[in-house]
Design an enzyme around this catalytic site. Structure first.
Site, PDB file in Angstrom:
ATOM      1  N   ARG A 138      -0.410  -9.044  13.471  1.00 56.41           N
ATOM      2  CA  ARG A 138      -1.028  -7.974  12.659  1.00 56.41           C
ATOM      3  C   ARG A 138      -1.841  -8.577  11.515  1.00 56.41           C
ATOM      4  O   ARG A 138      -2.909  -8.075  11.165  1.00 56.41           O
ATOM      5  CB  ARG A 138       0.048  -7.031  12.107  1.00 56.41           C
ATOM      6  CG  ARG A 138       0.636  -6.134  13.177  1.00 56.41           C
ATOM      7  CD  ARG A 138       1.839  -5.393  12.668  1.00 56.41           C
ATOM      8  NE  ARG A 138       1.526  -4.371  11.696  1.00 56.41           N
ATOM      9  CZ  ARG A 138       2.425  -3.853  10.864  1.00 56.41           C
ATOM     10  NH1 ARG A 138       3.666  -4.275  10.872  1.00 56.41           N
ATOM     11  NH2 ARG A 138       2.071  -2.912  10.019  1.00 56.41           N
TER      12      ARG A 138
ATOM     13  N   ARG B  80      -9.637   0.914   8.952  1.00 56.87           N
ATOM     14  CA  ARG B  80      -9.255  -0.448   9.312  1.00 56.87           C
ATOM     15  C   ARG B  80     -10.417  -1.212   9.953  1.00 56.87           C
ATOM     16  O   ARG B  80     -10.331  -2.404  10.135  1.00 56.87           O
ATOM     17  CB  ARG B  80      -8.133  -0.442  10.358  1.00 56.87           C
ATOM     18  CG  ARG B  80      -6.791   0.020   9.905  1.00 56.87           C
ATOM     19  CD  ARG B  80      -5.972  -1.130   9.356  1.00 56.87           C
ATOM     20  NE  ARG B  80      -4.678  -1.320   9.960  1.00 56.87           N
ATOM     21  CZ  ARG B  80      -3.590  -0.626   9.692  1.00 56.87           C
ATOM     22  NH1 ARG B  80      -3.620   0.361   8.846  1.00 56.87           N
ATOM     23  NH2 ARG B  80      -2.442  -0.923  10.257  1.00 56.87           N
TER      24      ARG B  80
ATOM     25  N   LYS C  19       0.831  -1.213   0.000  1.00 53.04           N
ATOM     26  CA  LYS C  19       0.000   0.000   0.000  1.00 53.04           C
ATOM     27  C   LYS C  19       0.863   1.260   0.000  1.00 53.04           C
ATOM     28  O   LYS C  19       0.541   2.227  -0.672  1.00 53.04           O
ATOM     29  CB  LYS C  19      -0.922   0.035   1.238  1.00 53.04           C
ATOM     30  CG  LYS C  19      -1.962  -1.049   1.277  1.00 53.04           C
ATOM     31  CD  LYS C  19      -3.018  -0.749   2.339  1.00 53.04           C
ATOM     32  CE  LYS C  19      -2.465  -0.619   3.751  1.00 53.04           C
ATOM     33  NZ  LYS C  19      -1.860  -1.802   4.338  1.00 53.04           N
TER      34      LYS C  19
ATOM     35  N   ARG D 120      12.340  -6.152   5.143  1.00 47.36           N
ATOM     36  CA  ARG D 120      12.125  -4.712   5.012  1.00 47.36           C
ATOM     37  C   ARG D 120      12.936  -3.925   6.059  1.00 47.36           C
ATOM     38  O   ARG D 120      12.976  -4.306   7.223  1.00 47.36           O
ATOM     39  CB  ARG D 120      10.651  -4.411   5.191  1.00 47.36           C
ATOM     40  CG  ARG D 120      10.303  -2.996   4.779  1.00 47.36           C
ATOM     41  CD  ARG D 120       8.914  -2.670   5.173  1.00 47.36           C
ATOM     42  NE  ARG D 120       7.953  -3.022   4.159  1.00 47.36           N
ATOM     43  CZ  ARG D 120       6.677  -2.646   4.233  1.00 47.36           C
ATOM     44  NH1 ARG D 120       6.244  -1.952   5.248  1.00 47.36           N
ATOM     45  NH2 ARG D 120       5.849  -2.977   3.291  1.00 47.36           N
TER      46      ARG D 120
ATOM     47  N   ARG E 269      11.530  -2.171  11.776  1.00 50.98           N
ATOM     48  CA  ARG E 269      10.505  -1.629  12.678  1.00 50.98           C
ATOM     49  C   ARG E 269      10.106  -2.697  13.677  1.00 50.98           C
ATOM     50  O   ARG E 269      10.007  -3.868  13.331  1.00 50.98           O
ATOM     51  CB  ARG E 269       9.285  -1.202  11.857  1.00 50.98           C
ATOM     52  CG  ARG E 269       9.231   0.280  11.582  1.00 50.98           C
ATOM     53  CD  ARG E 269       8.204   0.627  10.563  1.00 50.98           C
ATOM     54  NE  ARG E 269       6.900   0.037  10.818  1.00 50.98           N
ATOM     55  CZ  ARG E 269       5.877   0.113   9.962  1.00 50.98           C
ATOM     56  NH1 ARG E 269       6.017   0.744   8.814  1.00 50.98           N
ATOM     57  NH2 ARG E 269       4.716  -0.440  10.248  1.00 50.98           N
TER      58      ARG E 269
HETATM   59  P1  AMP Z   1       0.599   0.566   9.403  1.00 55.97           P
HETATM   60  O1  AMP Z   1       1.920   1.207   9.149  1.00 55.97           O
HETATM   61  O2  AMP Z   1      -0.523   1.156   8.592  1.00 55.97           O
HETATM   62  O3  AMP Z   1       0.619  -0.932   9.300  1.00 55.97           O
HETATM   63  O4  AMP Z   1       0.223   0.907  10.930  1.00 55.97           O
HETATM   64  C1  AMP Z   1       1.067   0.557  11.999  1.00 55.97           C
HETATM   65  C2  AMP Z   1       0.243   0.472  13.279  1.00 55.97           C
HETATM   66  O5  AMP Z   1      -0.401   1.726  13.544  1.00 55.97           O
HETATM   67  C3  AMP Z   1      -0.880  -0.547  13.256  1.00 55.97           C
HETATM   68  O6  AMP Z   1      -0.429  -1.855  13.594  1.00 55.97           O
HETATM   69  C4  AMP Z   1      -1.825   0.021  14.322  1.00 55.97           C
HETATM   70  O7  AMP Z   1      -1.343  -0.203  15.622  1.00 55.97           O
HETATM   71  C5  AMP Z   1      -1.715   1.526  14.068  1.00 55.97           C
HETATM   72  N1  AMP Z   1      -2.702   2.003  13.055  1.00 55.97           N
HETATM   73  C6  AMP Z   1      -2.443   2.547  11.833  1.00 55.97           C
HETATM   74  N2  AMP Z   1      -3.570   2.871  11.198  1.00 55.97           N
HETATM   75  C7  AMP Z   1      -4.578   2.520  12.018  1.00 55.97           C
HETATM   76  C8  AMP Z   1      -6.004   2.583  11.919  1.00 55.97           C
HETATM   77  N3  AMP Z   1      -6.616   3.065  10.834  1.00 55.97           N
HETATM   78  N4  AMP Z   1      -6.731   2.121  12.977  1.00 55.97           N
HETATM   79  C9  AMP Z   1      -6.150   1.630  14.084  1.00 55.97           C
HETATM   80  N5  AMP Z   1      -4.823   1.518  14.237  1.00 55.97           N
HETATM   81  C10 AMP Z   1      -4.031   1.977  13.222  1.00 55.97           C
END
Ligand code: AMP
Length: 220
Positions: A172, A89, A14, A128, A161
């Site tokens: 996740r 999400r 994404k 990554r 990360r």
């Molecule tokens: P990402 O980089 O989008 O995978 O986000 C990393 C982390 O941020 C996720 O594992 C969640 O803990 C939090 N996060 C990001 N976007 C959201 C969202 N829309 N709703 C809830 N938690 C989020």
């Protein structure tokens, strides 16, 4: 305001897709994950609250996310249009987004869903690395840095990360599977949802998916 939503599991490409799309279509890229990480780094109230969820791979509560998105949508840079990456999400977030957009006289115009097999995602995440300073992303097999452990752009340190470590990635992906189905169903009913399969086994990379998607929406 043009509004695009990108759906896909963590690690499905994404971020890469958004980068290409925001340049081609002149949109503001809103990655809720990036905004949260910035808040964690700056130790803001939101960041301190979100950190405990993020480190364990859990979702941050809807209310915090929705308020954060509301602020971002009101930025002048969002005027031409936005591309959401990692949001919504949950079903609650999807409904809240529609409500916010209606108030702004707008709507979700198109939803892109990228499907990558989970096994492939696990491999990608293990390889990554992210620059601590400028956040550029590298893949140790497809797109390695010129100098090991150092960012090509700013010479910052490259790190894995916390939430890209294998134990957390598994969690996740489980959460994604559980939470994303209602969101996908919601957009199937209410919006223009376009699904594309990607990943090595199917043979398409993120750039090819994006090119196909742009052809589809421009040909409409
Ligand atoms: P990402 O980089 O989008 O995978 O986000 C990393 C982390 O941020 C996720 O594992 C969640 O803990 C939090 N996060 C990001 N976007 C959201 C969202 N829309 N709703 C809830 N938690 C989020």
């Amino acid at each position: 305001m043009f509004c695009m939503v990108l759906l896909g599991a963590p690690g499905s490409g994404k971020g890469t897709a958004s980068k290409i799309l925001k340049e081609k279509l002149n949109l503001l890229h809103i990655s809720t994950g990036d905004v949260l990480r910035e808040n964690v780094k700056n130790e803001t109230t939101l960041g301190n609250e979100a950190k405990k969820y993020m480190d364990s791979g859990a979702l941050v509560p809807d209310e915090l996310i929705v308020n954060m998105v509301k602020e971002l949508l009101n930025k002048p840079e969002a005027k031409n249009g936005v591309i959401f990456d990692g949001f919504p999400r949950t079903l609650e977030q999807a409904e809240a987004l529609d409500k916010m957009l209606v108030e702004m006289g707008s709507k979700v115009d198109v939803v892109l869903k990228i499907d990558v097999p989970f096994e492939e995602i696990k491999k990608r995440m293990a390889n990554r690395r992210t620059c601590k300073d400028c956040k550029e992303i590298y893949s140790l097999d497809f797109n390695p840095p010129k100098q090991e452990g150092k960012c090509d752009i700013c010479n910052g340190e490259l790190v894995q990360r916390e939430d890209e470590k294998p134990e957390i990635v598994g969690k996740r992906l489980e959460i994604y599977k559980e939470q994303s189905d209602p969101v996908i169903e919601y957009y199937k009913k209410t919006n223009d949802l376009k699904e594309y399969k990607a990943g090595d086994e199917i043979g398409k990379n993120t750039k090819e998916v994006v090119d196909e998607f742009i052809r589809d929406i421009q040909g409409k």
